[in-house]
Design an enzyme around this catalytic site. Structure first.
Site, PDB file in Angstrom:
ATOM      1  N   CYS A 231       0.850  -1.188   0.000  1.00 25.87           N
ATOM      2  CA  CYS A 231       0.000   0.000   0.000  1.00 25.87           C
ATOM      3  C   CYS A 231       0.888   1.241   0.000  1.00 25.87           C
ATOM      4  O   CYS A 231       1.969   1.190   0.561  1.00 25.87           O
ATOM      5  CB  CYS A 231      -0.916  -0.023   1.209  1.00 25.87           C
ATOM      6  SG  CYS A 231      -2.226  -1.225   0.958  1.00 25.87           S
ATOM      7  N   PRO A 232       0.491   2.329  -0.612  1.00 30.03           N
ATOM      8  CA  PRO A 232      -0.831   2.611  -1.193  1.00 30.03           C
ATOM      9  C   PRO A 232      -0.920   2.335  -2.691  1.00 30.03           C
ATOM     10  O   PRO A 232      -1.872   2.758  -3.324  1.00 30.03           O
ATOM     11  CB  PRO A 232      -0.938   4.117  -0.965  1.00 30.03           C
ATOM     12  CG  PRO A 232       0.461   4.609  -1.208  1.00 30.03           C
ATOM     13  CD  PRO A 232       1.363   3.523  -0.686  1.00 30.03           C
TER      14      PRO A 232
END
Lengths: 363, 80
Positions: free
Chosen positions: B14-15
């Site tokens: 992530c992200p």
């Protein structure tokens, strides 16, 4: 040795477990405010601060916690915070987030952790960057003769604790009106409702905030039980672990803080394995290089600011230390700047490139 | 613009799964689908949260094996 192992290690395991289930990542907490205008994790962060600060000043009043010398080295806090924030975006996680993700099986996070240790160790003692760190840490000031926010303002720390609680309670109050979640995470059939509550999906922010806040308090108590006056802290312990493994092998280096750092990935592993989220995985070569640079920068920045996002962002902010507040504010600025430079700009460039290719056939 | 797009972001932390999904949905026609394979645990929260708040429909969400998920997001006709 045994007491330190159990006290530090167990605190780390609990912290890693809670953080993994709560998806408590301070990079996301700060980054998503800007990137997706999403304050979910930031609210959990405020709740952690409210719980911990109330506990710290209650235990301080009871004589359990004593505050040490906390100079406000403003230049170190500003520069270190900014570098730490920028690096956190490259590394894809804060100091603690990186450690619990090691337990989830993220090889990229393991690389960040190792380079974080290298960066931190290089910035202290006989390290290559130690002199530079000392130079930048040179300027220090007091505000109204104090190095704490309440001292500078000339008020009781409890007023600041109350202010944190007011914000946290406002968030909690407003969350009652938020619509119920419209999706359900796929979970295996035949699990008990207790299992689902803990491992079914990432915890809601109030649960995460309370859990991590309580662990911070437990951290103070277990740390004090080993004779170490302080709360959770990652950077120093990580650097010491590297020194222990590669230079000295001297068990005297292994104190509460080092066992804490070793415990966090274990907690992350237990939580992610039980939830069926563990998997060995790795991003591509470019991303790994990015993690290395980010890890080094985090180690340097954390040493410069005298704390990472845990030692400063969670603990020193709860103590209302001017050094901690300054470093954390600049960490947040650093994360926003890093998000713009490393995430928004590249994705815009990619979007325009796609747009050019796409326009021809569709028009 | 395509009717169906498959995004494989396994391995990406992530992200990035969310950022790439936000990019790719722009290439999907109204009524079309974006299929995302991912293995970042945090994305099990942030992908559906983004999709619902942006007005897309989650057609299915399944765990394909330990630590791996597939989510299918549909772009409604009027949502484009």
């Amino acid at each position: 040795m045994m007491l330190k192992l159990v006290a530090g290690g167990l605190t780390g395991v609990l912290f890693g477990f809670m953080a993994q289930r709560g998806r408590f990542c301070m990079t996301s907490a700060f980054r998503d405010l800007y990137l997706t205008r999403d304050a979910t994790l930031f609210k959990a962060y405020i709740l952690v601060l409210a719980i911990q600060s109330a506990a710290i000043f209650a235990l301080h009043g009871a004589g359990v916690i004593t505050f040490g010398n906390d100079p406000f080295r403003w230049l170190g806090a500003v520069a270190g915070g900014l570098i730490f924030g920028l690096s956190m975006v490259l590394a894809g996680g804060c100091a603690a987030g990186t450690l619990f993700r090691v337990g989830e099986g993220l090889v990229g996070a393991l690389i960040t952790a190792v380079f974080f240790a290298i960066g931190a160790l290089a910035s202290r003692g006989q390290g290559l960057l130690a002199l530079l760190v000392q130079r930048i840490q040179g300027p220090s000031i007091t505000v109204n003769g104090a190095t704490s926010l309440y001292g500078a303002l000339g008020i009781s720390p409890w007023l600041l604790v109350a202010a944190l609680w007011a914000v946290a309670l406002a968030f909690l109050w407003r969350s009652r009106r938020e619509p119920a979640q419209a999706w359900q995470l796929p979970t295996e059939e035949g699990r008990s409702s207790l299992w689902r509550a803990v491992f079914g999906q990432g915890w809601s922010w109030p649960v995460t905030g309370v859990a991590v806040g309580l662990i911070c308090v437990v951290g103070w108590l277990t740390s004090i039980s080993t004779g170490r006056m302080g709360g959770l802290s990652i950077a120093g312990g990580t650097a010491n672990l590297l020194r222990f493994f590669t230079v000295t092998g001297d068990g005297a280096l292994l104190n509460w803080g080092e066992w804490l750092v070793l415990g966090i990935p274990v907690g992350g592993f237990i939580a992610s394995w039980a939830a069926g989220e563990f998997r060995l995985r790795s991003p591509g070569a470019a991303r790994l290089l990015q993690h290395m640079v980010g890890g080094l920068g985090m180690g340097f920045g954390a040493t410069l600011a005298r704390g990472c996002n845990i030692g400063n962002g969670l603990v020193a902010v709860s103590q209302f230390s001017l050094n901690g507040w300054t470093a954390t504010l600049f960490t947040i600025f650093g994360v926003w700047l890093g998000s713009y430079l490393f995430l928004v700009l590249p994705s815009r460039r990619a979007a325009t490139a796609v747009g050019v290719v796409q326009e021809a056939p569709s028009s | 613009m395509v009717k169906e797009l498959h995004l494989d972001v396994r391995g990406e932390p992530c992200p990035y799964p969310l950022i790439q999904a936000q990019q790719k949905i722009g290439e999907v026609l109204p009524g079309g689908r974006l299929i995302i394979d991912f293995d970042c645990p945090q994305a099990t929260d942030n992908l559906p949260r983004w999709a619902t708040s942006a007005g897309y429909v989650i057609e299915s969400f399944a765990k394909t094996s330990p630590g791996q998920w597939r989510i299918v997001i549909r772009k409604e006709q009027e949502a484009s």
